[in-house]
Design a protein around this motif. Structure first.
Motif, PDB file in Angstrom:
ATOM      1  N   GLU A   1     -52.229 -78.091 -29.756  1.00  0.00           N
ATOM      2  CA  GLU A   1     -51.665 -78.890 -28.665  1.00  0.00           C
ATOM      3  C   GLU A   1     -50.713 -78.095 -27.784  1.00  0.00           C
ATOM      4  N   LYS A   2     -49.968 -77.159 -28.360  1.00  0.00           N
ATOM      5  CA  LYS A   2     -49.038 -76.379 -27.534  1.00  0.00           C
ATOM      6  C   LYS A   2     -49.789 -75.496 -26.541  1.00  0.00           C
ATOM      7  N   GLN A   3     -50.844 -74.860 -27.010  1.00  0.00           N
ATOM      8  CA  GLN A   3     -51.633 -73.991 -26.131  1.00  0.00           C
ATOM      9  C   GLN A   3     -52.390 -74.829 -25.096  1.00  0.00           C
TER      10      GLN A   3
ATOM     11  N   VAL B   1     -53.267 -76.683 -19.575  1.00  0.00           N
ATOM     12  CA  VAL B   1     -53.583 -77.781 -18.655  1.00  0.00           C
ATOM     13  C   VAL B   1     -52.418 -78.090 -17.716  1.00  0.00           C
ATOM     14  N   THR B   2     -51.186 -78.138 -18.265  1.00  0.00           N
ATOM     15  CA  THR B   2     -50.052 -78.565 -17.430  1.00  0.00           C
ATOM     16  C   THR B   2     -49.152 -77.409 -17.023  1.00  0.00           C
ATOM     17  N   GLY B   3     -49.291 -76.269 -17.662  1.00  0.00           N
ATOM     18  CA  GLY B   3     -48.408 -75.140 -17.373  1.00  0.00           C
ATOM     19  C   GLY B   3     -47.050 -75.267 -18.040  1.00  0.00           C
TER      20      GLY B   3
ATOM     21  N   LYS C   1     -58.164 -71.967 -16.032  1.00  0.00           N
ATOM     22  CA  LYS C   1     -56.902 -72.087 -16.746  1.00  0.00           C
ATOM     23  C   LYS C   1     -57.049 -71.705 -18.210  1.00  0.00           C
ATOM     24  N   THR C   2     -55.973 -71.150 -18.740  1.00  0.00           N
ATOM     25  CA  THR C   2     -55.889 -70.915 -20.174  1.00  0.00           C
ATOM     26  C   THR C   2     -54.423 -70.703 -20.508  1.00  0.00           C
TER      27      THR C   2
ATOM     28  N   ALA D   1     -55.536 -86.166 -18.191  1.00  0.00           N
ATOM     29  CA  ALA D   1     -56.434 -85.016 -18.043  1.00  0.00           C
ATOM     30  C   ALA D   1     -57.161 -84.786 -19.351  1.00  0.00           C
ATOM     31  N   ILE D   2     -58.348 -84.202 -19.256  1.00  0.00           N
ATOM     32  CA  ILE D   2     -59.051 -83.776 -20.464  1.00  0.00           C
ATOM     33  C   ILE D   2     -59.400 -82.301 -20.306  1.00  0.00           C
TER      34      ILE D   2
END
Lengths: 366, 443
Positions: free
Chosen positions: B242-244, B249-251, B5-6, B203-204
């Motif tokens: 935090e936005k990225q 992580v959550t999409g 993920k990214t 999640a981390i």
């Protein structure tokens, strides 16, 4: 310990990528060199002098404009590159004043009248070339034969595309495409070409007519730097590796041009649709030089990936129109320049998708 | 690696250079004789100074009081006497009142066994109160007061608690080392925060350039009763924003101008989580933090746990001093950090790193005109057009800049990093925002 240090204070980011404007310009220059050396080898020392004249005129014009504008931009490499590209777009036998005028026009009028590097809205090298092409058309279309095709009695000859354009005007026979037409009409070919094409035909069971090898390697008359598609492509490997150019412009250019050639290219020989000879048209003329080294000029191409694709398709379409339906055998320079002019428009309508802006919200904002 | 993920738009890959310190254990920094504690170390209004010259202070004593909703408490890092109260320049160029403390007397905490608090009987409000009392702010760099961040507004629900273990800034390894050395304490901190925000999922996110940290967190997660998803992420800057991070992580995408809670998310950095653990379990206010002291110009790069107010020169000296004359000294990471000109500038709550960068690392070259290469456009993680923004701002057309998204810019530095013409794009964005604020105040 702190009183002895002099520390630089500046805004973030505190580190930078290694690429700079100058490193980009000089890298492109280096990648262009093999094709130019090939031109000098096959057309003789005259080609070297043409290159020297265009580069010197370009660099001196830049120096003059630097002096007048009180700026220092000589070392960014852009003037050298413009001069080199102008030289690459000249026939080897051209009188020296032609590249000199082209370079002066490119640097002084096209580039500096609009503010120097970054301000120009047309590719300076191409604008310079088109300017002298319309001023001295016959000098710009007198081609030296390469050393391997030079017979005792022929010093100059037509480029494959030029030969095709004039030959087709009142041609009534039947051929399967441009390569066969050239072969039939006795366009010169090297012996190596015959052997290589025979080998390809017997190994891959194809029916290629002769001439493709000469086209690809650059054993043809043409402008000094445009003839060797092979060496130009070799240079692009490094450009892609260094990420100086991206795939969008060259691929969309070549693909749209190739598609149009494939669909309509056979019509001029009285053949059906979808029978055009893509290979012949990609390796003849200045398409490779244009697609990888000139259309990709950063200053005069769109900013976004989307815009670059629109731009590339536009150049491909115009090149096709000029080559097949215009009165010139070539169309790369004009096509690129016309699309250069439409870059602000393309930029306006090819914005990037913003983070956190949904369709509805975006509309409300405007 | 495929399928990792990214985030989707933009991003750059600056050279990481984390190998300088990523195997060095966190050690306690030497305690110098004098501390300078600024009253403005956080986002929001400066703290109200509670001491005056001559006062005796003890370790962890409140010396600066939160002065508003978005503000924070400040505690004395050491026992001693207040020698002076003066104005100093912080690394970001702001002027701040600062308390100069001379070390004197007995430490109340240092070297002593601490009681651990059984916090499980405490209510949400009590826990938030402790976090606010202890002066905890976001240690990732934004220094937003943590108690405000963890307070889920009425009518909103936190579905996700996402812990930020990305540490995408090159060079920095403070969070990396914390995850390796204090995984259990971070897990306890996560449990405290989740008691407050009551998320459905936790999640981390950790970039895969820290495989040992991913492993350490996974191992620690096995031992606890709540489910923690360890999400390995592709390496890309600025994933720690935090936005990225939330996108990766959550999409989900935080809408422009909104906070993460809008999409049901709360984000906290591992350093902050660790500080929450110390505050709640060990009853220790935020008086020290982990700082990576590194860069090509530092003789022995180290990860140091230093007290707030320690002069930077003291930390540099502890790392053997400069190996060669640095071109600049940076507080924070190389992408978003600030240069300082005075090595006596103190460490604050937001100081994640101290970098002595040589000219080879900085790679400054002559600035040229914009050649419209479009690299900044492709690098911007917010999908903005930095070069056009810069041109508007350069011409004083601030409203036009706002219309094409100036306020979405987080100054992550991706555009300025990639620009071959070395145009000070971020400086331009800061100027533009400042002029917009000025205009709005006038109107």
């Amino acid at each position: 310990m702190s009183d002895k240090l002099s520390l630089l204070v500046e805004s973030s980011p505190q580190i930078h990528n290694s690429d700079s404007t100058a490193s980009i310009m000089w890298t492109v220059t280096i990648c262009l060199l093999p094709a130019g050396l090939w031109g000098i080898w096959i057309f003789g020392s005259r080609a070297l002098f043409v290159l020297v004249a265009s580069i010197a005129a370009s660099v001196l014009s830049e120096a003059l404009m630097n002096y007048m504008a009180k700026r220092k931009t000589l070392m960014d490499g852009s003037a050298f590159l413009t001069g080199l590209l102008i030289g690459y777009n000249m026939p080897a036998a051209v009188p020296f004043y032609v590249p000199v005028v082209a370079s002066i026009f490119a640097i002084v009028v096209v580039k500096w009248m609009f503010g120097g590097l970054g301000g120009n809205f047309m590719n300076p090298a191409l604008a310079g070339r088109v300017f002298v092409f319309f001023s001295w058309t016959s000098q710009m279309t007198t081609w030296t034969m390469p050393r391997m095709l030079k017979a005792a009695d022929t010093v100059s000859g037509a480029t494959p595309l030029g030969f095709l354009k004039t030959g087709l005007i009142d041609f009534n026979g039947s051929v399967s495409g441009p390569a066969q037409f050239l072969a039939q009409q006795g366009y010169p070919q090297t012996a190596v070409d015959g052997r290589v094409i025979d080998w390809i035909n017997s190994t891959f069971h194809t029916h290629l007519s002769g001439g493709y090898y000469d086209l690809f390697m650059g054993n043809i008359p043409g402008s000094i730097g445009e003839v060797s598609a092979f060496l130009l492509l070799l240079g692009t490997v490094y450009l892609f590796y260094k990420k100086i150019i991206t795939w969008e412009i060259p691929v969309s250019y070549l693909a749209s041009f190739g598609l149009l050639v494939w669909i309509f290219g056979g019509r001029r020989y009285g053949l059906s649709f979808f029978s055009g000879d893509i290979l012949f048209h990609l390796f003849s003329g200045g398409i490779i030089l244009g697609a990888f080294y000139m259309a990709t000029d950063m200053v005069t191409s769109p900013l976004t990936r989307k815009g670059m694709i629109i731009f590339g398709v536009g150049v491909g379409f115009l090149t096709f129109l000029i080559r097949f339906y215009g009165s010139f055998p070539e169309g790369v320079s004009l096509a690129i320049i016309l699309m250069n002019i439409s870059v602000p428009l393309i930029d306006k309508y090819s914005k990037t998708k913003r983070f956190g802006i949904t369709e509805e919200k975006g509309k409300n904002n405007e | 690696m495929k399928g990792l993920k990214t985030f989707s738009i933009g991003g750059v890959h600056p050279p990481g250079r984390k190998y300088l310190t990523d195997r060095k254990e966190i050690i306690n920094a030497v305690i110098p004789g004098t501390f300078v504690v600024p009253m403005s170390q956080h986002l929001g209004s400066p703290s109200e100074c509670l001491v005056s010259v001559g006062d005796k202070v003890s370790e962890g004593m409140l010396i600066g009081k939160s002065s508003g909703f978005i503000s924070s408490n400040i505690h004395s890092p050491v026992p001693g006497t207040v020698k002076e109260i003066k104005d100093i320049y912080l690394p970001n160029g702001m002027l701040s009142k600062a308390v100069v403390i001379e070390l004197e007397g007995e430490f109340d905490r240092l070297g002593k066994e601490q009681d651990t608090e059984d916090w499980k009987s405490l209510s949400k409000e009590d826990l938030l109160g402790i976090i606010a009392e202890s002066g905890i702010v976001g240690l990732g760099g934004a220094t937003f007061p943590a108690n405000v961040k963890f307070m889920v507004p009425k009518g909103k629900k936190a579905e996700f608690l996402v812990i930020n273990g990305v540490e995408c800034e090159p060079y920095l390894t403070a969070d990396h080392r914390l995850m390796l050395e204090r995984a259990d304490m971070i897990l306890e901190g996560i449990r405290i925060i989740s008691t407050i925000v009551e998320p459905e999922r936790i999640a981390i996110g950790i970039e895969i350039n820290k495989p040992d940290a991913i492993e350490a967190m996974e191992k620690a997660a096995e031992k606890v009763s709540f489910p923690l998803e360890v999400v390995p992420l592709k390496v890309k800057y600025p994933q720690g924003d935090e936005k990225q991070l939330l996108k990766a992580v959550t999409g989900r995408e935080v809408p422009s101008g909104a906070l993460p809670i809008e999409i049901g998310c709360v984000v906290s950095n591992v350093g902050t989580v660790h500080a929450v653990y110390e505050a709640v379990v060990l009853k220790k206010p935020l008086i020290e933090r982990v700082i990576t002291v590194t860069g090509g110009g530092i003789k022995e790069p180290k990860n140091l746990k230093a007290r707030i107010g320690t002069p930077i020169s003291s930390l540099v000296e502890e790392c053997g001093g400069f190996s060669e004359v640095p071109e600049k000294v940076v507080v924070g990471g190389p992408m978003m950090g600030f240069t300082i000109y005075d090595l006596d500038t103190p460490v604050t709550k937001g100081t994640s790193g101290i970098l002595a960068l040589t000219s080879k690392e900085v790679k400054n070259t002559l600035r040229t005109s914009c050649i419209s290469c479009g690299r900044c456009v492709n690098a911007c993680p917010m999908g903005l057009n930095p070069t056009t923004l810069f041109k508007y701002i350069d011409h004083g057309e601030y409203d036009e800049a706002e219309q094409i998204g100036l306020l979405d810019c987080k100054e992550c530095g991706s555009c300025g990093f990639i620009c071959p013409a070395r145009i000070p794009l971020i400086q331009g964005m800061r100027l533009g925002k400042k002029m917009l604020r000025k205009k709005k105040v006038k109107a």
